[in-house]
Design a protein around this motif. Structure first.
Motif, mmCIF file in Angstrom:
data_model
loop_
_atom_site.group_PDB
_atom_site.id
_atom_site.type_symbol
_atom_site.label_atom_id
_atom_site.label_comp_id
_atom_site.label_asym_id
_atom_site.label_seq_id
_atom_site.Cartn_x
_atom_site.Cartn_y
_atom_site.Cartn_z
ATOM 1 N N LEU A 2 25.517 32.844 41.607
ATOM 2 C CA LEU A 2 25.725 31.956 40.883
ATOM 3 C C LEU A 2 27.499 31.739 41.692
ATOM 4 O O LEU A 2 28.099 30.561 41.569
ATOM 5 N N GLU A 3 28.384 32.394 42.036
ATOM 6 C CA GLU A 3 29.998 32.299 42.457
ATOM 7 C C GLU A 3 29.296 31.744 43.767
ATOM 8 O O GLU A 3 30.369 30.842 44.631
ATOM 9 N N TRP A 4 28.093 31.867 44.877
ATOM 10 C CA TRP A 4 28.296 31.891 45.883
ATOM 11 C C TRP A 4 27.537 29.702 45.657
ATOM 12 O O TRP A 4 28.062 29.430 46.235
ATOM 13 N N GLN A 5 26.341 29.775 44.726
ATOM 14 C CA GLN A 5 26.909 28.452 44.394
ATOM 15 C C GLN A 5 27.446 27.563 44.358
ATOM 16 O O GLN A 5 27.685 26.644 44.742
ATOM 17 N N THR A 6 28.452 28.056 43.517
ATOM 18 C CA THR A 6 29.386 26.921 42.399
ATOM 19 C C THR A 6 30.419 27.544 43.967
ATOM 20 O O THR A 6 31.419 26.272 43.368
ATOM 21 N N MET A 7 30.777 27.590 44.593
ATOM 22 C CA MET A 7 31.776 28.289 45.610
ATOM 23 C C MET A 7 31.813 26.602 46.398
ATOM 24 O O MET A 7 30.819 26.538 46.932
ATOM 25 N N ALA A 28 36.626 22.769 36.778
ATOM 26 C CA ALA A 28 35.377 23.512 35.627
ATOM 27 C C ALA A 28 34.828 24.679 36.826
ATOM 28 O O ALA A 28 34.145 25.529 36.305
ATOM 29 N N GLU A 29 35.018 24.208 38.155
ATOM 30 C CA GLU A 29 34.139 25.649 39.043
ATOM 31 C C GLU A 29 35.124 26.516 39.434
ATOM 32 O O GLU A 29 34.221 27.755 39.031
ATOM 33 N N ALA A 30 36.354 26.094 39.258
ATOM 34 C CA ALA A 30 37.580 27.299 39.325
ATOM 35 C C ALA A 30 37.369 28.561 37.745
ATOM 36 O O ALA A 30 36.809 29.545 38.176
ATOM 37 N N LYS A 31 37.188 27.656 37.062
ATOM 38 C CA LYS A 31 36.624 28.392 35.615
ATOM 39 C C LYS A 31 35.676 28.956 35.334
ATOM 40 O O LYS A 31 35.532 30.168 35.594
ATOM 41 N N ARG A 32 34.387 28.333 35.990
ATOM 42 C CA ARG A 32 32.667 29.272 36.249
ATOM 43 C C ARG A 32 33.253 30.680 37.376
ATOM 44 O O ARG A 32 32.727 31.468 37.724
ATOM 45 N N LEU A 33 33.804 30.107 38.672
ATOM 46 C CA LEU A 33 33.941 31.101 39.053
ATOM 47 C C LEU A 33 34.793 32.322 38.957
ATOM 48 O O LEU A 33 34.079 34.022 38.991
ATOM 49 N N GLN A 34 35.780 32.300 38.175
ATOM 50 C CA GLN A 34 36.623 33.503 36.964
ATOM 51 C C GLN A 34 35.621 34.014 36.334
ATOM 52 O O GLN A 34 35.464 35.469 36.471
ATOM 53 N N ALA A 35 34.647 33.846 35.676
ATOM 54 C CA ALA A 35 34.228 33.786 34.410
ATOM 55 C C ALA A 35 32.573 35.111 35.104
ATOM 56 O O ALA A 35 32.645 35.749 34.611
ATOM 57 N N TRP A 51 32.663 38.663 34.374
ATOM 58 C CA TRP A 51 31.249 38.900 34.449
ATOM 59 C C TRP A 51 30.676 39.878 35.313
ATOM 60 O O TRP A 51 29.849 41.424 35.036
ATOM 61 N N TYR A 52 30.491 39.842 36.769
ATOM 62 C CA TYR A 52 29.969 40.825 37.934
ATOM 63 C C TYR A 52 30.802 42.029 37.446
ATOM 64 O O TYR A 52 29.590 42.950 37.273
ATOM 65 N N GLY A 53 31.639 42.245 37.118
ATOM 66 C CA GLY A 53 32.572 43.986 37.055
ATOM 67 C C GLY A 53 32.268 44.284 35.795
ATOM 68 O O GLY A 53 32.320 45.197 35.829
ATOM 69 N N ILE A 54 31.898 44.057 34.737
ATOM 70 C CA ILE A 54 31.404 44.302 33.823
ATOM 71 C C ILE A 54 29.843 44.915 34.145
ATOM 72 O O ILE A 54 29.648 45.752 33.562
ATOM 73 N N PHE A 90 40.527 34.428 43.061
ATOM 74 C CA PHE A 90 40.223 34.324 41.716
ATOM 75 C C PHE A 90 41.058 34.675 40.793
ATOM 76 O O PHE A 90 41.440 33.665 40.224
ATOM 77 N N LEU A 91 41.443 35.318 40.733
ATOM 78 C CA LEU A 91 42.596 35.796 40.205
ATOM 79 C C LEU A 91 43.997 35.543 40.610
ATOM 80 O O LEU A 91 44.385 34.791 39.529
ATOM 81 N N LYS A 92 44.292 35.266 41.885
ATOM 82 C CA LYS A 92 45.350 34.003 41.634
ATOM 83 C C LYS A 92 45.255 32.848 41.555
ATOM 84 O O LYS A 92 46.571 31.366 41.359
ATOM 85 N N TRP A 93 44.033 32.581 41.206
ATOM 86 C CA TRP A 93 43.951 31.380 40.812
ATOM 87 C C TRP A 93 44.311 31.254 38.760
ATOM 88 O O TRP A 93 44.707 29.890 38.715
#
Length: 150
Positions: free
Chosen positions: A24-29, A36-43, A47-50, A100-103
């Protein structure tokens, strides 16, 4: 037996979660992500980390307390290859995570992040490499499950 099956299910669920998050990150970037895309990437990255943490914890519980016993896994070269590929994917994921955190200051103000062409290319390359490494993890898991390398 039921507990072992439950841990196997949770392990697979977390693996699918990792793959889904990266995909999803690859598709969204995009070169110019919207808010909205930036927030989706951050979310997705959270989830990736979890999911990655769950895969590691549940996987270790399975190796040491369920399944075929730690001796069998630790003697299998594909188990070591699988862990190595998983760690490499995790290390690669640091770059997009930091970006993504810097955003966050921008997205918390309701602004879309500004992404340079070079940053976009690096993030996309990293995400592609993560997907390839995760496919390698799946291959090693399959080889391991079929006793190859023993």
């Amino acid at each position: 037996m039921t507990i072992s099956a439950l841990f196997a299910f949770l392990h697979f669920l977390a693996v699918f979660g990792i793959v889904s998050a990266v995909f999803l990150e690859w598709q969204t970037m995009s070169p110019a992500p919207t808010l909205a895309e930036a927030k989706r990437l951050q979310a997705c990255d959270r989830w990736y980390g979890i999911f990655a943490g769950l895969v590691l914890i549940i996987g270790l519980v399975r190796v040491f307390y369920f399944e075929k016993g730690s001796g069998l896994y630790l003697a299998n070269p594909f188990f070591h290859a699988k862990l190595t590929l998983f760690v490499l994917a995790g290390l690669l994921s640091i770059y997009p995570t930091v970006r993504f955190l810097k955003w966050r200051p921008q997205t918390s103000q309701g602004l879309a992040p500004s992404v340079s062409a070079q940053e976009y290319r690096r993030i996309m390359l990293t995400l592609r490499l993560e997907i390839v490494l995760l496919l390698g993890v799946a291959l090693c898991a399959s080889l391991m499950a079929h006793g190859v390398g023993m």
